[in-house]
Design an enzyme around this catalytic site. Structure first.
Site, PDB file in Angstrom:
ATOM      1  N   GLU A   1       0.819  -1.205   0.000  1.00 41.35           N
ATOM      2  CA  GLU A   1       0.000   0.000   0.000  1.00 41.35           C
ATOM      3  C   GLU A   1       0.857   1.261   0.000  1.00 41.35           C
ATOM      4  O   GLU A   1       0.523   2.249  -0.651  1.00 41.35           O
ATOM      5  CB  GLU A   1      -0.957   0.010   1.194  1.00 41.35           C
TER       6      GLU A   1
ATOM      7  N   TYR B   1      -6.320   6.666   4.328  1.00 39.92           N
ATOM      8  CA  TYR B   1      -6.527   5.596   3.351  1.00 39.92           C
ATOM      9  C   TYR B   1      -5.739   4.334   3.713  1.00 39.92           C
ATOM     10  O   TYR B   1      -6.288   3.222   3.748  1.00 39.92           O
ATOM     11  CB  TYR B   1      -6.138   6.048   1.941  1.00 39.92           C
TER      12      TYR B   1
ATOM     13  N   ASP C   1      -9.329   4.962  -2.301  1.00 38.87           N
ATOM     14  CA  ASP C   1      -8.282   5.476  -3.178  1.00 38.87           C
ATOM     15  C   ASP C   1      -8.923   6.070  -4.423  1.00 38.87           C
ATOM     16  O   ASP C   1     -10.147   6.246  -4.488  1.00 38.87           O
ATOM     17  CB  ASP C   1      -7.287   4.365  -3.531  1.00 38.87           C
TER      18      ASP C   1
END
Length: 339
Positions: A31, A114, A132
């Site tokens: 990520e 996020y 996202d």
């Protein structure tokens, strides 16, 4: 959506097989790398990092310069510095285990709203959302949200959370996959979409208008001159300050990046990023051009040669071993070596 995901999920190096719990370290590493970067660009970096540092403990023990050099070419280098800082905190504060709650995750370096949601949902199946760019596009079209980004982020997150099923980790990845493979930015494949009968933008015939985005400010252009000093198959490099743009990365020494391209004579008299006395410099044709988040850069190149590398000047690196340079400096190297 979950039924669609079970049949159409992407096969990604960091994604656990169906029915297998995701590894928090793998989720976090991927990520961070995927922020502002494409899946295809990330794959080789992810695999190289995992091979070199298999656990968060290994990464915490690593030298930051080694991490930065391994990261070279992936861009947005603050991510790499935060990656190291985060690994150290996970080891020091949490005994080498990632926390499973959003607030605790957000207390770690480099983990924002996020990323915390993604780790909590995917690695621990917590009731959390990860919004996202793909998810923003899917949800803004599904509800035909006319508020421009970034102001629409709060509304999009709320609507995503309202849809959240029990399998929150799979749902997060399903939305990402739908946005990446079906609900694409310019050519959405609406006829393949499992949600088309519920999508307000599809019904209105205007999915391409969403998400609505505020007008972007025009990026300014900055200029500078790089000094390529060669000796016996080596080139002189220096390491940038640890903080700021390209912090901690190796670079070809250059002038300040300003509003005008400096002439060679002005650069030699005003800047002197390396000891220049006694070297015969000449400007080569062409500039290395690169775009950062907030500005474009044109970097001219001056070259010179000396008989033997002088260690007092800085770090000498073989010209056939420059993989650790960031993308901008690779462009400088390519122009200098192909002059």
């Amino acid at each position: 959506m979950l039924e669609w995901y079970d049949s159409h999920r992407r096969d990604l190096p960091w994604r656990a097989p169906a029915g297998v719990a995701a590894h928090p370290y793998h989720v976090w590493l991927s990520e961070i790398m995927l922020q502002q970067t494409t899946v295809q660009a990330v794959k080789p970096y992810y695999e190289a990092f995992l091979a070199r540092w298999p656990t968060v403990v290994d990464l915490a023990k690593a030298d930051l310069h080694d991490i930065l050099d391994q990261w070279a070419g992936l861009g947005y280098y603050a991510r790499a510095r935060n990656l190291h800082a985060c690994a150290i905190e996970v080891v020091d504060r949490f005994g080498g285990h990632f926390p499973d709650e959003v607030d605790s995750l957000k207390s770690l370096p480099g983990i924002g709203d996020y990323t915390a949601g993604a780790i909590a949902a995917i690695a621990f199946d917590r009731k959390a959302v990860a919004v996202d760019g793909n998810v923003e596009r899917v949800i803004s079209r599904l509800y035909r949200i006319s508020t421009p980004l970034p102001r629409a982020k709060k509304e999009i997150k709320a609507k995503t959370y309202a849809l959240l099923p029990q399998r929150s980790g799979d749902f997060a990845q399903a939305l990402m996959d739908l946005g990446a493979t079906v609900c694409m930015p310019r050519t959405p494949l609406c006829h393949l979409c499992v949600w088309k009968s519920d999508c307000a933008a599809y019904k209105a015939g205007d999915p391409g208008l969403y998400p609505v985005k505020a007008p972007k400010k025009e990026r300014p252009t900055r200029y500078g001159l790089a000094f390529w000093l060669e000796s016996g198959g080596h080139v002189l490099l220096r390491r940038r300050p640890p903080k700021g743009l390209l912090g901690g990365m190796l670079e070809v020494p250059s002038t300040h990046w300003g509003d005008e391209m400096p002439t060679l004579s002005a650069a030699l008299s005003d800047y002197s990023p390396v000891p220049l006395d006694g070297h015969v410099w000449h400007r080569i044709p062409g500039d290395a051009r690169h775009t950062f988040t907030h500005f474009h850069l044109h970097l001219g190149i001056a070259v010179a040669e000396i008989d033997r590398p002088d260690p007092r000047l800085g770090l000498w690196v073989k010209t056939d071993d420059l993989e650790g340079l960031p993308s901008l400096m690779r462009k400088v190297a390519a122009l200098a070596m192909n002059r």
